[in-house]
Enzyme design. Structure first.
Site, mmCIF file in Angstrom:
data_model
loop_
_atom_site.group_PDB
_atom_site.id
_atom_site.type_symbol
_atom_site.label_atom_id
_atom_site.label_comp_id
_atom_site.label_asym_id
_atom_site.label_seq_id
_atom_site.Cartn_x
_atom_site.Cartn_y
_atom_site.Cartn_z
ATOM 1 N N LYS A 111 0.830 -1.219 0.000
ATOM 2 C CA LYS A 111 0.000 0.000 0.000
ATOM 3 C C LYS A 111 0.856 1.257 0.000
ATOM 4 O O LYS A 111 0.577 2.202 -0.723
ATOM 5 C CB LYS A 111 -0.924 0.035 1.234
ATOM 6 C CG LYS A 111 -1.983 -1.028 1.184
ATOM 7 C CD LYS A 111 -3.374 -0.464 1.294
ATOM 8 C CE LYS A 111 -4.353 -1.585 0.993
ATOM 9 N NZ LYS A 111 -5.668 -1.424 1.370
ATOM 10 N N LYS A 192 -4.438 -11.496 -6.589
ATOM 11 C CA LYS A 192 -5.407 -12.145 -5.698
ATOM 12 C C LYS A 192 -6.822 -11.641 -5.963
ATOM 13 O O LYS A 192 -7.010 -10.440 -6.173
ATOM 14 C CB LYS A 192 -5.001 -11.824 -4.256
ATOM 15 C CG LYS A 192 -5.776 -12.574 -3.207
ATOM 16 C CD LYS A 192 -5.421 -12.105 -1.808
ATOM 17 C CE LYS A 192 -6.096 -10.793 -1.478
ATOM 18 N NZ LYS A 192 -6.196 -10.470 -0.064
ATOM 19 N N LYS A 195 -11.788 -8.349 -2.310
ATOM 20 C CA LYS A 195 -13.062 -7.638 -2.136
ATOM 21 C C LYS A 195 -12.912 -6.164 -2.466
ATOM 22 O O LYS A 195 -13.894 -5.468 -2.650
ATOM 23 C CB LYS A 195 -13.644 -7.851 -0.742
ATOM 24 C CG LYS A 195 -12.666 -7.729 0.378
ATOM 25 C CD LYS A 195 -13.286 -8.218 1.691
ATOM 26 C CE LYS A 195 -12.249 -8.172 2.780
ATOM 27 N NZ LYS A 195 -12.058 -9.309 3.566
#
Ligand code: TYM
Length: 326
Positions: A111, A192, A195
């Protein structure tokens, strides 16, 4: 009886990856272990959340746990935020964790490397996760591969504490599924399935209408050699579909490979899509029965009561050992 413990953040809707990487493992192990499955809602706020949506998702998570076959009689189900001891122990552990160790966590590094302006909470998040786990002396932590490093940090933190203050915490072990440790994004199969993905076509949500899920599988990115082979490096798209099928049907990947060997990609996708749609239909039928019933509150009340007692005793022991008492 040995303990398993895991949690799924309500920072977005639960996905097929959440099911295969974590929930399914908890379901498969629930007969044999004392199982703890919670909602890490304090972890969700490490990134900005809309309060109304967060509240809905917390409830949805619990509804989905139950709808996916988690038996409330065999599992202690609770909200992290309803048990004040998690954040409390986390503080103690933060004071025994080095900046260097926390800075090595790949999720945090990913991040920050994108130049995102991240919160301090996102940095200390793995330490709260360590608290979640060692507060209950969990033996095993069923997770997907992306969380393995965090469980290893929990091991290091617990070991260091034990060495310094005497045996206090069990050293947990991650349990990574043999098949499906990392379900990939259908549109970008080297990433990956997440969500929080940008492309909603790459992620199957557990509450997606089954027809939508089918379409997502049918338009999954593959390759052009039309050869069915499990080879995650060179054929990530096809390997991902074989993995999904293998996990949902509970058939070893080598047999799945054999089953599909004479299929073209179109017919393979069709069969995978059917299995995914059937799985979602079953989950959603149960979910509809559960989500508006009182069972969620009953389960969470019982979970809060039980875990608060356990956590209080553990934190007392910790405070005693480190000299936080009069
Ligand atoms: P979270 O919410 O990102 O993911 C929840 C669980 O689902 C697994 N998972 C996947 N597995 C396979 N393929 C995928 N595409 C996929 N996507 C998600 C994750 O590996 C994870 O097991 N920090 C944790 C939540 C947490 C926790 C804990 C877990 C907080 N405290 C204590 C275990 C124990 C997290 O963010 O997971």
């Amino acid at each position: 009886m040995k303990k398993t413990l895991t949690g799924l953040k309500p920072s977005g809707e639960l996905t097929l990856g959440s099911l295969i990487g974590a929930i399914k493992q908890m379901k498969d192990y629930q007969e044999d272990y004392d199982s703890y499955l919670f909602v890490p809602d304090l972890h969700a706020i490490t990134v900005p959340q809309d309060p109304k949506e967060l509240k809905e998702r917390i409830r949805k998570n619990v509804g989905l746990y139950l709808a996916c076959g988690i038996d409330p009689k065999r599992n202690t189900i609770y909200l992290q935020s309803e048990n004040l001891y998690h954040a409390n122990l986390s503080w103690v552990l933060e004071c025994t964790t080095y900046m260097g160790e926390a800075s090595r966590m790949t999720q945090y590094k990913d991040k920050t490397s994108k130049g995102e302006n991240v919160s301090v909470g996102l940095f200390t998040y793995p330490i709260l996760m360590a608290a979640d786990i060692i507060l209950y002396d969990a033996d095993y932590v069923p997770v997907g591969i992306d969380q393995k490093q965090h469980v290893e940090l929990a091991r290091d933190i617990a070991t260091r504490f034990n060495n310094k203050y005497g045996n206090t915490f069990k050293i947990p072990e991650p349990l990574i599924p043999k098949t499906g440790a990392k379900i990939m994004d259908l549109q970008a199969p080297t990433k990956k399935m997440s969500k929080s993905a940008d492309n909603y076509k790459g992620t199957i949500l557990l509450l997606d209408p089954p027809e939508t899920a089918k379409k997502k599988i049918m338009s999954a990115v593959t390759d052009s050699d039309n050869l069915v082979k499990y080879d995650p490096i060179n054929k990530p798209g096809i390997s991902n579909l074989l993995t999904i099928y293998s996990s949902l049907k509970e058939i070893p990947i080598t047999e799945v490979e054999k089953h599909f060997q004479d299929y073209n990609y179109g017919s393979l996708k069709k069969e995978v899509a059917e299995v995914v749609a059937t799985t979602l239909t079953t989950i959603q039928k149960k979910y509809q029965e559960i989500i508006n019933s009182n069972i969620i509150n009953e389960v969470l009340d019982a979970g809060r009561e039980k875990t608060t007692k356990l956590a209080e005793a553990k934190l007392k022991e910790v405070y005693h050992k480190i000299g936080l008492e009069r």
